[in-house]
Design a protein around this motif. Sequence first.
Motif, PDB file in Angstrom:
ATOM      1  N   ARG A   1       0.822  -1.206   0.000  1.00  0.00           N
ATOM      2  CA  ARG A   1       0.000   0.000   0.000  1.00  0.00           C
ATOM      3  C   ARG A   1       0.857   1.258   0.000  1.00  0.00           C
ATOM      4  O   ARG A   1       1.818   1.366   0.758  1.00  0.00           O
ATOM      5  CB  ARG A   1      -0.935   0.003   1.214  1.00  0.00           C
ATOM      6  N   ALA A   2       0.508   2.204  -0.893  1.00  0.00           N
ATOM      7  CA  ALA A   2       1.203   3.494  -0.998  1.00  0.00           C
ATOM      8  C   ALA A   2       2.723   3.285  -0.978  1.00  0.00           C
ATOM      9  O   ALA A   2       3.450   3.922  -0.235  1.00  0.00           O
ATOM     10  CB  ALA A   2       0.769   4.429   0.133  1.00  0.00           C
ATOM     11  N   TYR A   3       3.194   2.422  -1.833  1.00  0.00           N
ATOM     12  CA  TYR A   3       4.574   1.914  -1.771  1.00  0.00           C
ATOM     13  C   TYR A   3       5.595   2.900  -2.321  1.00  0.00           C
ATOM     14  O   TYR A   3       6.642   3.128  -1.716  1.00  0.00           O
ATOM     15  CB  TYR A   3       4.631   0.593  -2.523  1.00  0.00           C
ATOM     16  N   LEU A   4       5.333   3.468  -3.501  1.00  0.00           N
ATOM     17  CA  LEU A   4       6.286   4.369  -4.141  1.00  0.00           C
ATOM     18  C   LEU A   4       5.556   5.596  -4.671  1.00  0.00           C
ATOM     19  O   LEU A   4       4.392   5.523  -5.080  1.00  0.00           O
ATOM     20  CB  LEU A   4       7.004   3.661  -5.298  1.00  0.00           C
ATOM     21  N   LYS A   5       6.285   6.723  -4.698  1.00  0.00           N
ATOM     22  CA  LYS A   5       5.711   7.962  -5.229  1.00  0.00           C
ATOM     23  C   LYS A   5       5.985   8.000  -6.731  1.00  0.00           C
ATOM     24  O   LYS A   5       7.093   8.277  -7.181  1.00  0.00           O
ATOM     25  CB  LYS A   5       6.318   9.180  -4.537  1.00  0.00           C
ATOM     26  N   ILE A   6       4.963   7.714  -7.503  1.00  0.00           N
ATOM     27  CA  ILE A   6       5.060   7.589  -8.953  1.00  0.00           C
ATOM     28  C   ILE A   6       4.293   8.730  -9.598  1.00  0.00           C
ATOM     29  O   ILE A   6       3.119   8.962  -9.276  1.00  0.00           O
ATOM     30  CB  ILE A   6       4.497   6.235  -9.427  1.00  0.00           C
ATOM     31  N   ASN A   7       4.957   9.441 -10.505  1.00  0.00           N
ATOM     32  CA  ASN A   7       4.326  10.553 -11.215  1.00  0.00           C
ATOM     33  C   ASN A   7       3.645  11.511 -10.236  1.00  0.00           C
ATOM     34  O   ASN A   7       2.555  12.021 -10.486  1.00  0.00           O
ATOM     35  CB  ASN A   7       3.325  10.029 -12.246  1.00  0.00           C
ATOM     36  N   GLY A   8       4.304  11.729  -9.098  1.00  0.00           N
ATOM     37  CA  GLY A   8       3.839  12.701  -8.113  1.00  0.00           C
ATOM     38  C   GLY A   8       2.821  12.194  -7.118  1.00  0.00           C
ATOM     39  O   GLY A   8       2.370  12.962  -6.258  1.00  0.00           O
ATOM     40  N   GLN A   9       2.435  10.909  -7.170  1.00  0.00           N
ATOM     41  CA  GLN A   9       1.432  10.373  -6.264  1.00  0.00           C
ATOM     42  C   GLN A   9       1.929   9.065  -5.638  1.00  0.00           C
ATOM     43  O   GLN A   9       2.575   8.254  -6.300  1.00  0.00           O
ATOM     44  CB  GLN A   9       0.119  10.095  -6.997  1.00  0.00           C
ATOM     45  N   TRP A  10       1.606   8.870  -4.343  1.00  0.00           N
ATOM     46  CA  TRP A  10       1.924   7.611  -3.692  1.00  0.00           C
ATOM     47  C   TRP A  10       0.983   6.536  -4.227  1.00  0.00           C
ATOM     48  O   TRP A  10      -0.234   6.655  -4.094  1.00  0.00           O
ATOM     49  CB  TRP A  10       1.791   7.729  -2.177  1.00  0.00           C
ATOM     50  N   ARG A  11       1.538   5.515  -4.820  1.00  0.00           N
ATOM     51  CA  ARG A  11       0.738   4.493  -5.487  1.00  0.00           C
ATOM     52  C   ARG A  11       0.928   3.116  -4.847  1.00  0.00           C
ATOM     53  O   ARG A  11       2.035   2.732  -4.457  1.00  0.00           O
ATOM     54  CB  ARG A  11       1.150   4.381  -6.962  1.00  0.00           C
ATOM     55  N   ASP A  12      -0.189   2.393  -4.746  1.00  0.00           N
ATOM     56  CA  ASP A  12      -0.100   0.979  -4.383  1.00  0.00           C
ATOM     57  C   ASP A  12       0.667   0.236  -5.474  1.00  0.00           C
ATOM     58  O   ASP A  12       0.644   0.627  -6.649  1.00  0.00           O
ATOM     59  CB  ASP A  12      -1.491   0.358  -4.275  1.00  0.00           C
ATOM     60  N   HIS A  13       1.344  -0.846  -5.070  1.00  0.00           N
ATOM     61  CA  HIS A  13       2.043  -1.696  -6.025  1.00  0.00           C
ATOM     62  C   HIS A  13       1.711  -3.158  -5.731  1.00  0.00           C
ATOM     63  O   HIS A  13       1.478  -3.537  -4.579  1.00  0.00           O
ATOM     64  CB  HIS A  13       3.566  -1.507  -5.935  1.00  0.00           C
TER      65      HIS A  13
END
Length: 201
Positions: free
Chosen positions: A169-181
Amino acid sequence: MFAFSSRGNAGAVIEGGAVHLRHPELSDHEQWSRLRAASAQFLRPWEPVWPRDDLTRPAFRARLRRYGAEIRAGTGYPFFIVRNSDEALLGGITLGNIRRGVAQNGQIGYWIGERFSGNGYMSEAVGLVCEFAFARSGLHRLEAACIPDNGRSIRLLEKNGFEREGVLRAYLKINGQWRDHVLYARINPMHEDNARRAHTD
């Protein structure tokens, strides 16, 4: 299967059928920066926001210094993916965050230029890195994480023997947003065979 060779000052090379993998060199900067710039929109949904100077030669030089430190420490092995037929730079793949001791694991990350996607090059590169990690580096486990709606990456990992283990959950900040992976992993096939034999003994 992979093979190791040497190509001039490029150092060790992992040879495949359509591509080979080698460590980045400063002379790669122009081709790399052109490919990244041309693929910016294609890559943006799946990557962190690029620093303003990311494609400049000084930033690339700093990147190579970090790569060199990781290689010397044995914590990471960055590779460029190069087409055998014409030496075109297609993308990059990294075996990183290597932990030894009782873990013996690492993580893979990858990208490919937009005009080269969908041709099987990345699938071969992932397979080559897996063989390098298991047969050459002796790792027990490889992990890879991808955004849940990145269907192409999920299919790529599953094709190369990775199995889904769960959601970060909320693993990496991708394209400016914390994203699940979605977390995928693959175990060294030799270790799986040993574990099965030990279980049946």
